[in-house]
Structures are given as structure tokens and as C-alpha cells.
Design a protein around this motif. Structure first.
Motif, PDB file in Angstrom:
ATOM      1  N   LYS A 109       0.820  -1.219   0.000  1.00 16.62           N
ATOM      2  CA  LYS A 109       0.000   0.000   0.000  1.00 16.62           C
ATOM      3  C   LYS A 109       0.850   1.263   0.000  1.00 16.62           C
ATOM      4  CE  LYS A 109      -3.853   2.212   2.409  1.00 16.62           C
ATOM      5  NZ  LYS A 109      -4.811   2.111   3.552  1.00 16.62           N
ATOM      6  N   GLU A 110       1.894   1.304   0.815  1.00 18.58           N
ATOM      7  CA  GLU A 110       2.713   2.515   0.918  1.00 18.58           C
ATOM      8  C   GLU A 110       3.562   2.751  -0.330  1.00 18.58           C
ATOM      9  OE1 GLU A 110       6.628   1.874   3.350  1.00 18.58           O
ATOM     10  OE2 GLU A 110       5.047   0.738   4.362  1.00 18.58           O
ATOM     11  N   LEU A 111       3.766   1.693  -1.125  1.00 19.08           N
ATOM     12  CA  LEU A 111       4.579   1.817  -2.336  1.00 19.08           C
ATOM     13  C   LEU A 111       3.747   1.975  -3.599  1.00 19.08           C
ATOM     14  CD1 LEU A 111       7.253  -0.986  -1.721  1.00 19.08           C
ATOM     15  CD2 LEU A 111       7.403   1.435  -1.123  1.00 19.08           C
ATOM     16  N   ASP A 112       2.434   1.876  -3.473  1.00 21.98           N
ATOM     17  CA  ASP A 112       1.567   1.832  -4.644  1.00 21.98           C
ATOM     18  C   ASP A 112       1.804   2.985  -5.627  1.00 21.98           C
ATOM     19  OD1 ASP A 112      -0.913   1.985  -6.342  1.00 21.98           O
ATOM     20  OD2 ASP A 112      -1.393   0.204  -5.176  1.00 21.98           O
ATOM     21  N   PRO A 113       1.907   4.241  -5.174  1.00 23.21           N
ATOM     22  CA  PRO A 113       2.126   5.331  -6.140  1.00 23.21           C
ATOM     23  C   PRO A 113       3.425   5.175  -6.941  1.00 23.21           C
ATOM     24  CG  PRO A 113       1.391   6.213  -4.034  1.00 23.21           C
ATOM     25  CD  PRO A 113       1.708   4.769  -3.808  1.00 23.21           C
ATOM     26  N   GLU A 114       4.516   4.823  -6.263  1.00 23.98           N
ATOM     27  CA  GLU A 114       5.792   4.655  -6.958  1.00 23.98           C
ATOM     28  C   GLU A 114       5.778   3.445  -7.879  1.00 23.98           C
ATOM     29  OE1 GLU A 114       9.812   5.830  -5.142  1.00 23.98           O
ATOM     30  OE2 GLU A 114       8.616   5.165  -3.422  1.00 23.98           O
ATOM     31  N   LEU A 115       5.204   2.338  -7.395  1.00 25.06           N
ATOM     32  CA  LEU A 115       5.154   1.136  -8.222  1.00 25.06           C
ATOM     33  C   LEU A 115       4.289   1.360  -9.456  1.00 25.06           C
ATOM     34  CD1 LEU A 115       4.821  -1.669  -5.511  1.00 25.06           C
ATOM     35  CD2 LEU A 115       6.792  -1.236  -6.997  1.00 25.06           C
TER      36      LEU A 115
END
Length: 261
Positions: A92-98
């Protein structure tokens, strides 16, 4: 009250189960954790769709303008552990970057399902290493590597090699521009695909890494293509031909399958 004999039998059964479990874990470790090298693979979205066997399969979100991650693959490992699950909440915390740097480019596959497939096929084996021993840590490492190996900057900014339908480049020009990233390691690969008009098109770069993620690794074995080729039945990825002119197609969001006609 249990008899001493029954208690002894129960104790022996428990011990046997523990030993079986330990033996199974040892077998799993032997199967999944003996790899020595990894390949960090980056792909150019403007070329990805050209190689698909069905033009309707592809999509490129308009937010995608740079090289994206294809995967981080331990070398020479088959069938990693499907017993290590991954959930969307893990990332969830990486979703924007991924979503920006590791998007799915297939209409039928969500980005999370792409990440899930990569974790099951490759990440669960990479998880043998302390710094990658969870889905979150594995994908964090991949994002850090993406920032470290900045192909967009090496080609466009530093060498003036920009996407074009008309201009082609010599292999040595691209190799020289990517030298800070690929070095002279024999296991580093600059890969192309050949389109229906016979043009060599820059597609992806494979960067060899050791288990501690330092650049360069060679285990003396022939590297096989690390990713499934089920979508690549038309034109397969291969090392770019040294003496050919190589095109670096721009991204065409409206017609990604034929970005240059």
C-alpha cells in the motif's frame, strides 16, 4: 490419564513431525536459495507493445513516460515458492511509486497482479536474502535500483539519444551511453526486438547483480530468458545486433502496437 506408553508415542510422533518439517524447510532452502546472481531488468514501454502477438492486448497509461521495471530475477531458479503469499495491503505505501515505475502494460492484467506474479516467480526466491525477505522489502529494493540505474538520464540527458521514428543509432553509441550502467560485464545485455519491417528496436536492459546487490556477477552458466514468453510469440527479445542500426521508438499512447507505423 494417559499411560506412559501413549505419552511416549505422542512425543515420538511430535519429534518426527518436527524433523520432517525441518527436512522440508532444508529442501526448500536448497531449491530456492542456491542462486548466486540476479538480473535487474528494465524495459522501454515504447517497444513493449511492438512485440506482442495481439495488438489489442497492450495499453500504456499516459502517465508513463520513462523506462519501467520488468523484474528482479535470481538466475537459474525454477518454480519459486508459491506458498509465500502477497496481498495488495503489503504494498500500500509503495503503490504510487510502483504504479509509476512498474506498471502493467497489458489490458488484461492489473498492476498488482503483475507485481504478484513477479513476487511468486522471482521475489520469493530473492527473499532468501535478508534485505529482501518480505514482499515490501523486495519491492522497496527494486524501486531503489530503478533510481540507481537511470536509463532515461543516461540515454536522453547525458548522450542525447532520444526516442525517434526517423533517427536510428549504432549499437556502439547506445553501448557507450549505457556504459555507466552496464559496464563491460559479459552478463549485461542490451536487448532488442525486430518489428514486422525488420527494424531492430531497443527494448530492454538486463543488469547483473550479486546477492548483496553490487554491480556485476557471473556464475559461469548460460543465462536463459528469465521471464515467460507467452506474450512474445510474434517477435522475441534478443541481444541487439552489434552492426545493425537500432531504433529507439517513442511511446505512442494511441497506437502502442505500431508507434512508428
Amino acid at each position: 490419564m494417559f499411560s506412559p506408553v501413549l505419552l511416549l508415542l505422542a512425543s515420538l510422533t511430535s519429534l518426527a513431525l518436527t524433523l520432517d518439517s525441518d527436512h522440508s524447510n532444508a529442501d526448500q532452502h536448497k531449491k530456492f536459495c542456491t542462486w548466486k546472481c540476479l538480473k535487474f531488468t528494465l524495459q522501454w514501454p515504447g517497444s513493449f507493445c511492438v512485440g506482442l502477438n495481439n495488438s489489442t492486448k497492450c495499453k500504456i497509461p499516459t502517465s508513463i513516460q520513462n523506462w519501467t521495471i520488468h523484474g528482479l530475477w535470481p538466475s537459474h531458479v525454477q518454480d519459486c515458492c508459491e506458498c509465500w503469499p502477497i496481498f495488495h495491503s503489503d504494498l500500500k505505501e509503495l503503490d504510487p511509486e510502483l504504479s509509476q515505475f512498474w506498471p502493467s502494460l497489458l489490458k488484461a492484467q492489473s498492476s498488482f497482479n503483475f507485481w504478484k506474479d513477479e513476487w511468486i516467480k522471482h521475489g520469493s526466491c530473492a527473499g532468501c536474502v535478508e534485505g529482501m525477505n518480505s514482499p515490501l522489502r523486495y519491492f522497496q529494493i527494486c524501486l531503489k535500483l530503478r533510481k540507481k540505474f537511470d536509463i532515461d538520464r543516461a540515454l536522453n540527458d547525458d548522450a542525447g539519444i532520444k526516442p525517434s521514428c526517423n533517427q536510428s543509432y549504432q549499437y556502439k553509441e547506445i553501448k557507450h551511453a549505457l556504459a555507466p550502467i552496464t559496464g563491460d560485464d559479459p552478463d549485461a545485455q542490451i536487448q532488442c526486438i525486430t518489428d514486422s519491417k525488420g527494424r531492430e528496436i531497443l527494448f530492454q536492459v538486463k543488469i547483473p547483480l550479486s546477492r548483496n546487490l553490487t554491480f556485476g556477477c557471473h556464475d559461469g552458466r548460460q543465462d536463459a530468458e528469465s521471464e515467460s514468453t507467452q506474450h512474445w510469440n510474434t517477435y522475441s527479445a534478443h541481444p541487439c545486433q552489434l552492426k545493425s542500426s537500432i531504433f529507439y521508438f517513442p511511446i505512442n499512447y494511441n497506437n502502442p502496437h505500431q508507434p512508428c507505423g
